[in-house]
Design an enzyme around this catalytic site. Sequence first.
Site, PDB file in Angstrom:
ATOM      1  N   LEU A 199       0.804  -1.224   0.000  1.00  0.00           N
ATOM      2  CA  LEU A 199       0.000   0.000   0.000  1.00  0.00           C
ATOM      3  C   LEU A 199       0.833   1.268   0.000  1.00  0.00           C
ATOM      4  CD1 LEU A 199      -2.818  -0.966   2.541  1.00  0.00           C
ATOM      5  CD2 LEU A 199      -2.787  -1.242   0.061  1.00  0.00           C
ATOM      6  N   ASP A 211      -0.107  -4.338  14.376  1.00  0.00           N
ATOM      7  CA  ASP A 211       0.701  -5.069  13.393  1.00  0.00           C
ATOM      8  C   ASP A 211       2.116  -5.280  13.934  1.00  0.00           C
ATOM      9  OD1 ASP A 211       1.221  -6.362  11.056  1.00  0.00           O
ATOM     10  OD2 ASP A 211       1.498  -4.561   9.854  1.00  0.00           O
ATOM     11  N   GLN A 225       5.208   3.145   0.438  1.00  0.00           N
ATOM     12  CA  GLN A 225       6.660   2.987   0.465  1.00  0.00           C
ATOM     13  C   GLN A 225       7.265   4.119   1.282  1.00  0.00           C
ATOM     14  OE1 GLN A 225       6.254   2.619  -3.677  1.00  0.00           O
ATOM     15  NE2 GLN A 225       7.219   4.593  -4.126  1.00  0.00           N
ATOM     16  N   VAL A 226       8.444   3.869   1.838  1.00  0.00           N
ATOM     17  CA  VAL A 226       9.044   4.806   2.787  1.00  0.00           C
ATOM     18  C   VAL A 226      10.371   5.338   2.228  1.00  0.00           C
ATOM     19  CG1 VAL A 226       9.895   5.115   5.142  1.00  0.00           C
ATOM     20  CG2 VAL A 226       7.951   3.592   4.711  1.00  0.00           C
TER      21      VAL A 226
END
Length: 549
Positions: A128, A279, A130-131
């Site tokens: 979903l 999570d 990206q960093v």
Amino acid sequence: MASLRAYWRFAVVAWQFLPLVWSYARDRRRFLLVGGRRSVSSERRTRRAERLLSSLLTLGPTFIKLGQLLSTRPDVLPPEYVEELSELQDQVPPAEWEAAREVLEAEVGPVGEAFDEFDTEAISGASLGQVYTARLDGERVAVKVRRPGIEPLVNADLRVVSWALPLLLFFVDDARAFSLENLAEEFDKTLREEMDYSREATMLGEIRANFADDDGVAIPDVYDSRSGERVLTMEYVEGTKISDVESLDRLGVDRHAVAETLERAYLQMIIEDGVFHADPHPGNLAVREDGTIVFYDFGMSGRVDESVQDRIVDFYVAVANQDIEAILDTLVAMGTLSPEADRATMAEVMELAIADARGESVDQYRVQQIVSKVEDTIYEFPLRLPSNLALVLRVATVVEGVCLTLDPDFDFVTVATDYLGERGYYERGAREFITETGDRLSESARASLRLAPKLERALDRVDRDDFYVRAAVEDSGGYVDALARRLVTGLLFGAGVVSTGLLYAEAATRLAAVAAGGTLVVGLLCWRSFRRRRGPSSANAPATGRDRR
């Protein structure tokens, strides 16, 4: 256009899953429409789980997320599937920088003006988002950008899931239908929330505030001026991946202390704060040199209302006391266990689960006996997961796995027991018990005062021969009706046999033949009533000696 895309995705998804659905249907009915169930070995389930994993990876981001969610739902899938899907990692190659740049600049403005420096190479990519790393006001920051073009794909896939659900429900029993409907609702809600980075920023800030005074937990701060619905800019906090035990050992980190801190942090979030990071897989947890735990990625996070918190506390207290009946009562109150479940079998399951959680040795022969009992009724198994508990279960199972990775001898139950004792939950439970007992005694005393005159009036009516008893038999499963039909058809069959014999003896051949024909029909009806297979409602039938100890 969106509808056409959804129809096309439905065809693609159906093609991927058709072999598995076909196999499952044949498990229920050997020849699809007729025949009994067929036995499925653990090896065959493992092969099917591998095929399912391959299909999910082929279908892309939405279904990767679905697989991760399924890996936490033992009420939906057999253990082999859960184990296989637990290896599913949400890691895909990042999108091209130019496409990501359009999303970033639409939210925060030109990159050169919004940040002092910006590294266009993504440090991580997921289904979903990206960093990237950048510098803002002299500080290093992490910038999370939603994957370009992901919204239309997710919307189409969610429509496919909603269309496919009624078809899946046709092939499953009532217990799994309950779980699947909850799963679909939870999946839709979780996926849409995870794509909303403004919600993630809110949850992150709230959880960070709850741990402001805890030196053992570090949560990144959010830069609101550089964040939006599709972009989230956070403080960059370095650490060693929590599952990298060799590096932690080189740093001299006490792994047992880290595991205890992690469990206590989640107990606080779920039981006390009511908002939690949902999570906790190793990619989202890191450890500093001083043993501080760093939490990343709050896209999947949830809330727990007060009533559920109370039930969770009751459950942990019952586990700590090894009070099996209290555990079962709490599971029923949560909606996780059917009130009509076989409590004797479930009690044995809970005893084994507690022994395993405490690291105690378990008699394998006894395990096989209990598993055999459970497998006999697997399609009517009474465990289910309400939607408000699904994320909590995910957290509990994943956190326990992480703790055991850090310390194979870690006792999850003992740490929870100590935590509840320190927070005074046992004293609260004792006070509630005393209060409840006092209320019941008071009610009993008042009832006793009302009972005497009522009893006297009833005895007067008995003396006057004016006393009647009216009773009603509850038969939601239709067992009394079935018994009555068997008795009637049995009597008619017996009478028919006698009548046929008498007519034949009197040489009334034609009448004897007619009577024989009618008797044969009645006999078949009687035989069929005894041979009829039990349907799903049989779970409500009175227990037989084979089912009870």
